[in-house]
Every structure is written in C-alpha cells, then in structure tokens.
Design an enzyme around this catalytic site. Structure first.
Site, PDB file in Angstrom:
ATOM      1  N   HIS A 174      37.018 -23.551  51.572  1.00  0.00           N
ATOM      2  CA  HIS A 174      35.786 -24.147  51.063  1.00  0.00           C
ATOM      3  C   HIS A 174      34.984 -23.176  50.206  1.00  0.00           C
ATOM      4  CE1 HIS A 174      33.866 -22.371  54.769  1.00  0.00           C
ATOM      5  NE2 HIS A 174      32.880 -22.184  53.911  1.00  0.00           N
ATOM      6  N   ASP A 200      37.818 -33.982  59.799  1.00  0.00           N
ATOM      7  CA  ASP A 200      38.970 -34.165  60.677  1.00  0.00           C
ATOM      8  C   ASP A 200      40.090 -33.197  60.319  1.00  0.00           C
ATOM      9  OD1 ASP A 200      37.441 -36.079  61.846  1.00  0.00           O
ATOM     10  OD2 ASP A 200      38.458 -37.777  60.959  1.00  0.00           O
ATOM     11  N   SER A 254      31.477 -17.095  56.244  1.00  0.00           N
ATOM     12  CA  SER A 254      32.642 -17.963  56.092  1.00  0.00           C
ATOM     13  C   SER A 254      33.763 -17.226  55.369  1.00  0.00           C
ATOM     14  CB  SER A 254      32.276 -19.211  55.283  1.00  0.00           C
ATOM     15  OG  SER A 254      31.368 -20.015  55.980  1.00  0.00           O
TER      16      SER A 254
END
Length: 372
Positions: A164, A229, A305
């Site tokens: 991401h 998910d 992250s």
C-alpha cells in the site's frame, strides 16, 4: 482436485522440525518451500500515478473473519501470486506464475470511520539515537521510502515493504515512478571528518542519503483485493535499487507459528510520522494469527507501515542465533469481538508461498529458494 491442490500447497509445503534437547532453544523450523516460476509476461499501459499515498490500511475483517473465509482454489492462488513490475521509466508489466511442489512436504472494505488508537496504554516505543546504534545491525536495515513508509533491507539491492506504500489497490501512488529509498547517515559538521561525537550530551544529527528504485514488484493479490479481506493478506512489495547499498541486510524466512516464537513476541523498527527523523523500535506479544496475518498490539503510528517484522531464533545448521524477517507491518484494524470493538495492528506473514515468490524476485533462481 483444485481444492486438494490448494491444501497441499498451503499446508504441506513446509516441514516443521523442533529440537528434542531438554535445553530447548527457540529454533528456526526447517521448511521445504514450493517453487514459483514466471510463465508469461505481458506489457501493460503506463500507469497514471494518480493515487494518494496512504501510510496505513484499515480493514474490518479480523481473525475470526479471516479464519472463516474459504480456502482459495489453486487457480486463485496462482492469480494472487502473479505480479506487476513497475520500472523507473514508467513502463509496467504483468507476470503470470506457475506453482510447483518438487519435494515432500505448516502451520503455518473500509470500516466505519473512528479515531485510530495505535498506542495501547503506555507508549512502549523506543527512539533510537546515535550512530553507534542507528548504523549498526539490526537497526541499520530499516530505511525510509520517499512515499513516507518504512522498508527493510533484505539483500544487496532489495528492500521489502508494504504494497500500500506503492499502490492503493487500484492505482500506483504519486511518486511511485520516482520512488527513492533513504538511508540514515550522520550529518557531518564542517571539518569534523566523521568524528565520533556520540558521547556528546546532544544526540548526533542524522540525514537521509537517497537511492533511486530501479523496479518494484507488487503481487496481484493486493491489486485485485484492494486492501479488504484477501487483499490485506498480500500487502507486501519488493523494491530493487539502482545500485547496491553496502549495508548488512536481514534475510527473510518463513513465519513460524506464533507459539514457536521466542516469548511469543515480534520486533520491528520504523519511521513513525509522530517522531519525524527518528527511527522507532518496539516489540510486543502476538495476540492472534491466521495463516496469512499476525495480530498484535505493538505501539505504532502511520509511517511505520512496511517495517520488517523479525524474530531471533537458533539456526541449527549454522550453530548460531539468527534474525530473520517473518512479516511486514501493514496497518491498523478495528475488529468486532463478540459485539465489542477491539483494535489490532496487523502484520502480513511470510508463508512458504510468499517466501518462494519474494526469494525468486531477489535471486532470480528457484534453486536458491528451496530452504525457508
């Protein structure tokens, strides 16, 4: 037959070997991993680089949700592990892969907006100061991405990070084409010639030296999943630098079950954005796990992250202790636990299949990727 193939790939590709000595040491299991090889590569249109970089990912699907999800079929797994490669000149390719077992066989949608609390009670993070720490292993393996995330050195020219940080699931982020990786180095004063001033009362000032990225690999499981998910299971990417970094790096390894981790704990260091310019280290217990994810409450803020999650265990073959990256810190999740909201920070586990893929990206030879 497809479901059986998937079970073989996911659960029988690794052999967990634990020591029998009465003086037990947390020991790296011996894994025989599958083989993932490119089958075909297609040229894609150049991306627009129009997505905003997000320093965290939020998903409402918690441990119970993931554990109750049906196993992917063999064809779905192949699709998830196929990947896009972005080059520095803006060109883009898509590579389809094949998955093979060559030897006998482990354990192995955006939620409702609410205030994100990624500090759990007392803030247990440690800022790392002084070049005697910052420039030494394992802290020296942590690097900063120009998009704001963290990465970890895993080879002479390769950095592991979160997908991401490069791609929002639909498009590549602004700055991905000219992506750079920053290495903390001492900011030398005129005439100091690199003199060691770590004994000074003031912490030594540091600066980033940047290296351009040559190409980036992102699995299609992330791109098609769009961070909900199954997508969060594939929130990882590998960057290849234009030149070697000349630092000691940390090897990747297959993530053992949480019960086999030393003290049940994990460690990682990152550039949390609430402490600009600081490298921040933390460790904490694993609270839960699925086949693809580790759930923990390590204190963290956006910017961390992409940090490499690692543990230190005994390597029986080499008769020494060794740290390995077993996951990639992804982000924050609010989870409905029996009607009570509970929050976790989530790391993507390096499974046997992901190990085979990442290792092949690094080495370009599956023969060097048979032992996880």
């Amino acid at each position: 037959m497809a479901a059986l193939s998937t079970l073989i790939l996911l659960f029988c590709a690794a052999k967990d070997v634990m020591p029998s000595s009465s003086h037990w040491k947390p020991t790296w299991p011996s894994y025989r991993v599958p083989v993932i090889l490119p089958q075909s590569t297609l040229n894609l249109d150049k991306p627009q680089f129009d997505a905003e970089a997000r320093l965290e990912v939020v998903s409402p699907c918690g441990p119970a949700c993931h554990k109750s999800s049906p196993l992917p079929t063999y064809e779905e797994v192949k699709n998830y592990l196929s990947y896009e490669t972005l080059y520095a000149n803006g060109s883009l390719t898509e590579t389809e892969v094949g998955i093979y077992i060559l030897s006998n066989s482990g354990d192995g949608s955006q939620g409702k907006s609410r205030t994100k609390r990624q500090i759990y009670g007392y803030d247990s993070r440690f800022s790392i100061f002084g070049k005697d720490f910052l420039l030494n292993y394992p802290f020296s393996t942590s690097v900063k991405l120009s998009t704001g995330c963290t990465g970890t050195l895993v080879a002479e020219k390769h950095v592991l990070t979160a997908a991401h940080c490069i791609h929002d699931g639909k498009s590549y982020v602004k700055g991905a084409q000219k992506l750079r990786v920053g290495f903390l180095k001492p900011k030398l004063k005129d005439g100091s010639k690199g003199a060691n001033i770590t004994n000074s009362a003031m912490p030594e000032k540091m600066k980033f030296q940047w290296i351009r990225v040559k190409r980036t690999h992102v699995p299609k499981g992330w791109i098609k999943g769009n961070a909900n998910d199954i997508g969060m299971d594939y929130d990882y990417a590998l960057l290849e630098l234009k030149k070697p970094h000349k630092r000691k790096f940390m090897k990747i390894g297959v993530s053992p079950p949480a019960r086999h981790l030393p003290g049940g704990r994990i460690h990682f260091s990152g550039y949390d954005n609430d402490r600009p310019g600081n490298l921040v280290y933390r460790f904490c217990d694993v609270k839960d796990e699925t086949y693809d994810l580790l759930y923990q409450q390590c204190d963290a803020q956006p910017g961390a992250s992409g940090s490499g999650v690692y543990v230190r265990m005994w390597k029986r073959q080499n008769h020494k202790w060794e740290r390995k990256i077993i996951g990639i810190f992804s982000g924050h999740q609010w989870v409905d636990m029996n009607g009570t909201p509970q929050d976790f920070n989530v790391a993507v586990r390096i499974t046997p299949l992901k190990y085979a893929q990442i290792c092949y990206w690094i080495k370009g030879n599956y023969l060097d990727c048979r032992e996880g």
